[in-house]
Design a protein around this motif. Structure first.
Motif, PDB file in Angstrom:
ATOM      1  N   GLY A   1      -6.379  23.647 -18.390  1.00  0.00           N
ATOM      2  CA  GLY A   1      -6.338  24.828 -17.620  1.00  0.00           C
ATOM      3  C   GLY A   1      -7.035  24.919 -16.475  1.00  0.00           C
ATOM      4  N   VAL A   2      -8.432  24.657 -16.514  1.00  0.00           N
ATOM      5  CA  VAL A   2      -9.235  24.521 -15.552  1.00  0.00           C
ATOM      6  C   VAL A   2      -8.850  23.409 -14.268  1.00  0.00           C
ATOM      7  CG1 VAL A   2     -11.818  24.141 -14.701  1.00  0.00           C
ATOM      8  CG2 VAL A   2     -11.210  25.384 -16.784  1.00  0.00           C
ATOM      9  N   TYR A   3      -8.547  22.370 -14.802  1.00  0.00           N
ATOM     10  CA  TYR A   3      -8.083  21.218 -14.004  1.00  0.00           C
ATOM     11  C   TYR A   3      -6.978  21.597 -13.423  1.00  0.00           C
ATOM     12  CZ  TYR A   3      -5.840  16.527 -13.315  1.00  0.00           C
ATOM     13  OH  TYR A   3      -5.343  15.502 -12.479  1.00  0.00           O
TER      14      TYR A   3
ATOM     15  N   ARG B   1       0.790  20.594 -22.849  1.00  0.00           N
ATOM     16  CA  ARG B   1       1.675  20.988 -21.713  1.00  0.00           C
ATOM     17  C   ARG B   1       2.316  22.150 -22.226  1.00  0.00           C
ATOM     18  NH1 ARG B   1       3.428  15.602 -21.597  1.00  0.00           N
ATOM     19  NH2 ARG B   1       5.281  16.017 -22.077  1.00  0.00           N
ATOM     20  N   GLU B   2       2.848  22.105 -23.474  1.00  0.00           N
ATOM     21  CA  GLU B   2       3.511  23.290 -23.868  1.00  0.00           C
ATOM     22  C   GLU B   2       2.716  24.625 -23.879  1.00  0.00           C
ATOM     23  OE1 GLU B   2       6.167  22.138 -26.850  1.00  0.00           O
ATOM     24  OE2 GLU B   2       7.504  21.393 -25.546  1.00  0.00           O
ATOM     25  N   LYS B   3       1.517  24.456 -24.431  1.00  0.00           N
ATOM     26  CA  LYS B   3       0.548  25.614 -24.557  1.00  0.00           C
ATOM     27  C   LYS B   3      -0.044  26.040 -23.250  1.00  0.00           C
ATOM     28  CE  LYS B   3      -1.226  24.592 -29.353  1.00  0.00           C
ATOM     29  NZ  LYS B   3      -2.057  23.738 -29.909  1.00  0.00           N
TER      30      LYS B   3
ATOM     31  N   ILE C   1      -9.652  33.150 -22.112  1.00  0.00           N
ATOM     32  CA  ILE C   1      -9.297  33.933 -22.880  1.00  0.00           C
ATOM     33  C   ILE C   1      -7.920  33.422 -23.557  1.00  0.00           C
ATOM     34  CG2 ILE C   1      -8.268  36.297 -23.222  1.00  0.00           C
ATOM     35  CD1 ILE C   1     -10.278  37.316 -21.037  1.00  0.00           C
ATOM     36  N   GLU C   2      -7.032  33.067 -22.696  1.00  0.00           N
ATOM     37  CA  GLU C   2      -5.635  32.744 -23.282  1.00  0.00           C
ATOM     38  C   GLU C   2      -5.646  31.458 -24.108  1.00  0.00           C
ATOM     39  OE1 GLU C   2      -2.681  34.247 -22.877  1.00  0.00           O
ATOM     40  OE2 GLU C   2      -3.527  35.851 -21.755  1.00  0.00           O
ATOM     41  N   SER C   3      -6.748  30.756 -23.831  1.00  0.00           N
ATOM     42  CA  SER C   3      -6.526  29.044 -24.374  1.00  0.00           C
ATOM     43  C   SER C   3      -7.301  29.386 -25.558  1.00  0.00           C
ATOM     44  CB  SER C   3      -7.390  28.189 -23.432  1.00  0.00           C
ATOM     45  OG  SER C   3      -8.441  28.474 -23.174  1.00  0.00           O
ATOM     46  N   GLY C   4      -8.326  30.540 -25.978  1.00  0.00           N
ATOM     47  CA  GLY C   4      -8.847  30.729 -27.321  1.00  0.00           C
ATOM     48  C   GLY C   4     -10.513  30.336 -27.255  1.00  0.00           C
TER      49      GLY C   4
END
Ligand code: SF4
Ligand code: SF4
Lengths: 443, 280
Positions: free
Chosen positions: A145-147, A186-188, B226-229
């Motif tokens: 996500g950060v990337y 990807r799905e998460k 938060i969303e990724s846990g």
């Protein structure tokens, strides 16, 4: 033994160790390496899969465009790697900006000097890789996500990301592979990105600034102000640049016969310095992520005994050049404590960007910010003919003027508007490049 | 040939080859249970821990086999300094040695400096440093004592990274915590303000952050965490830090929403905002 004798010995040593160097069939070597680095996914390179995902509409690829002035280089497994040379999005490093500020400013200064188009924005986070490798307090979806969030910002304004930190570079290569090879990630990730009005963007290449610098180094060296012929430079290539996802790092037969990564050794060479070798070139610097903060006996001992001392004793180096946040910090800060035990080496440590910028005539204090270094960089500069005292006097005056409010800070590019520190507004590039109308709400 | 007959028949899968043992392959479960030195409670967590690690999507990709050649340990910087080596970890993993893996995770896994030398050199192309990270990740997830101990002096870094996306700050270099960095660092820390002002990039002029991210960026970053846990795992290790970060998140999120709405309607008066949201 004199320096020349050492060189001769090393040359003889190389001949002896690699007697077939001149008749080597590189294609055969590459074939073997392809096998060696093949993945269980049966791909030569993860990029094969990347393009398929784009076709299926699963991801967006940030392509390198002709207006990025791409240059084709070579990697370890024979796959080409394309290095964009302009219209670049600066992906800064937390440790560089925090403790070696002359590192990114040297990159910006060189880009100004070579008229390279770039964007440096507040809409960027670090890769969080330092924290991850030190503490494990993250997970694959968060890292991805950060990337992707950072990559989205670059994609949105169509500037190609250039990664400053060696760890960010290695770490992003790993995350890119994970995103491409694992649908479940990807799905998460997708719903999280959608929540922020973003989608999964993956740039076509993960590019380290040292690769850009090497690609530009011959051109940059034409603007060299000082002669470096007498300089004996040892190089430490950062582990995360070439050991973490090795297949994405550029190599060049002109640099150590293609046996070591092209950057930053090739940059040093192209600037005219003498590249010296030492037996522990392969070893890590001792940074260790957590170690440099809470376990520094390790970092200090390793940096001194496994890197600095071999570079000086074997290679007779008078400067240590490297290309990563952690390595500059560790090699530079670990030498002072050695004095207490009689190891007074004080070998100047510089990032390749600082090394190049200084050679091109950048102000060593205002631009290369060498006063943040603990080692004797001034001694090195005197050796190549920089008028250190004059620069220093002016800088001390500048500091005094800043303190008393008599001088305004000087900038490498136009400072941001207030709104930019809050929101990433759509017309930010137009404003920055002086093309757009004023933001509706600005005064 | 007469001699060849005497040669031990080895299983085909090289993952089960282990030259140190007469009997090849993993030790049967019953035997391992009998040999365990752990108390039943720890043993139960150790098994759960190992099962979680093994079911991670990276595990089979990262562990491909092992010659027990020791190439990984021979190039390992941490092995030169600590009682630690990647080979032993891989060997335990190959044989499902739950107790040993448990011990390794609690006592040794934090010694690794994450240089990836082992990964690059391993003839089996194991992603050894990656496996170490998987162990560390799960150590945090399981809130193991070793993870808590490691994270304790690390709170400030965690706080900065989770709330602002930067990991270190210029002003963390204080003479009492970094005396070994020499007099230069002391001088800088005393006059940090003016030294930072003399950096020719506006984003880098504060002393409390490496570069200044935008408010939107900081909120997006916290949303991802938060969303990724990540925040959920932090809760088990450091509840106070968790509470603090969640409070900050709520506050910044509402500040951002308010500013964004005003800006979209063209009603934002920028002069009312401080230069930095960090001063809000
Ligand atoms: S990554 Fe860790 S285990 Fe591997 S060589 Fe480096 S310190 Fe050793
Ligand atoms: S280098 Fe690879 S094959 Fe050799 S002992 Fe280490 S993990 Fe096993």
């Amino acid at each position: 033994m004199s320096a020349q004798e050492v060189d001769k010995k090393i040359e003889e040593g190389i001949k002896e160790a690699f007697p077939m160097t001149d008749t080597m069939d590189w294609n055969e070597v590459y074939q073997r390496i392809i096998y060696r680095y093949s993945t269980p996914h049966g791909l030569n390179h993860v990029k094969e899969e990347l393009y398929k995902l784009e076709d299926k509409g699963e991801i967006i690829i940030h392509h390198i465009k002709p207006y990025n002035n791409p240059v084709k280089m070579q990697t370890l497994n024979g796959f080409p790697k394309v290095i964009p040379t302009t219209r670049l999005w600066q992906h800064k490093s937390c440790g560089q900006c925090g403790h070696i500020p002359g590192y990114p400013t040297s990159v910006f200064w060189m880009m100004n000097k070579m008229e390279v188009d770039y964007m440096d924005e507040p809409h960027q986070t670090s890769c969080t890789g330092w924290n991850y490798h030190a503490s494990g307090a993250s997970n694959p979806v968060a890292l991805a996500g950060v990337y992707v969030r950072n990559m989205w910002r670059a994609y949105e304004i169509d500037y190609f990301p250039l990664i400053h930190c060696g760890t960010s570079f290695g770490h992003y290569k790993e995350i890119r592979n994970m995103l491409v090879l694992h649908k479940e990630i990807r799905e998460k990730l997708r719903p999280i990105m959608r929540k922020m009005d973003m989608d999964i963007v993956i740039p076509e290449e993960v590019v380290h600034y040292s690769e850009w610098l090497y690609t530009m180094s011959k051109k940059a060296a034409q603007q060299r102000k000082y002669n470096l012929n007498e300089v004996r430079a040892a190089v430490h290539t950062p582990c995360h640049v070439y050991k973490l996802v090795p297949e994405d790092t550029i190599y060049d037969p002109d640099v150590f016969q293609g046996r070591r990564p092209a950057a930053p050794s090739g940059t040093v060479q192209n600037f005219g310095a003498k590249l010296v070798d030492y037996s522990t070139w392969w070893d890590c610097c001792g940074f260790g992520f957590r170690h440099i903060l809470t376990e520094r006996e390790f970092s200090r001992s390793f940096a001194l005994f496994k890197k600095v001392i071999p570079a000086v004793e074997e290679g007779k180096a008078d400067v240590f050049v490297t290309s990563d946040t952690g390595c500059v910090t560790t090699l530079d800060k670990s030498q002072w404590a050695g004095k207490a035990h009689g190891f007074n080496y004080n070998l100047p440590v510089l990032a390749d960007a600082q090394f190049a910028a200084i050679a091109m005539g950048a102000d060593p204090y205002k631009i290369a910010q060498i006063h943040w270094h603990a080692t004797d960089v001034e001694g090195f500069m005197r050796k190549i003919g920089v008028d250190v005292d004059d620069y220093k006097e002016k800088f001390i005056q500048y500091l005094a003027d800043l303190r008393e409010g008599k001088a305004e800070p000087e900038y490498l590019y136009k400072p941001h508007r207030k709104i930019d520190f809050y929101l990433s507004v759509p017309e930010r590039v137009k404003w920055y490049k002086g093309e757009g109308q004023k933001s509706t709400s600005s005064k | 040939m007469a001699q060849a007959k005497g040669i031990l028949q080895l299983p085909d899968d090289p993952r089960f080859l282990d030259m140190a043992y007469d009997v090849q392959g993993p030790v049967p479960e019953e035997e391992r249970n009998l040999l365990s030195n752990l108390n039943p409670q720890d043993r139960e967590i150790a098994i759960k821990f190992w099962e979680s690690v093994k079911s991670d999507f990276r595990f089979n990709e990262y562990l491909r086999g092992c010659l027990n050649c020791g190439v990984c340990t021979s190039g390992c910087p941490a092995a030169k300094f600590y009682d630690f080596g990647p080979r032993e970890m891989i060997q335990y993993m190959m044989r499902d040695e739950v107790d040993k893996i448990w011990e390794f995770t609690n006592k040794k896994v934090w010694a690794c400096v994450q240089c990836y030398t082992c990964s690059m050199r391993c003839p089996f192309n194991n992603e050894i440093a990656g496996l170490i990270m998987v162990l560390r990740e799960y150590a945090v997830k399981f809130a193991l004592p070793s993870a808590k101990e490691i994270l304790a002096p690390y709170r400030r870094v965690l706080y900065t990274v989770l709330t602002m996306g930067n990991q270190v700050t210029p002003d963390m270099i204080q003479p009492d915590s970094f005396p070994d960095w020499g007099p230069q660092a002391v001088e800088e820390s005393k006059n940090m303000d003016v030294y930072r002002k003399a950096i020719p990039v506006d984003l880098m002029q504060r002393t409390d952050i490496g570069w200044h991210p935008s408010l939107q960026t900081a909120v997006e970053m916290m949303t991802i965490m938060i969303e990724s846990g990540v925040m959920d795992s932090l809760k088990g290790v450091d509840k106070d830090l968790y509470d603090m970060i969640m409070d900050i998140y709520e506050e910044r999120k509402s500040q951002l929403e308010e500013i964004k709405q005003k800006w979209e309607k063209g009603e934002l008066d920028e002069s009312e905002l401080p230069d930095s949201w960090l001063d809000l």
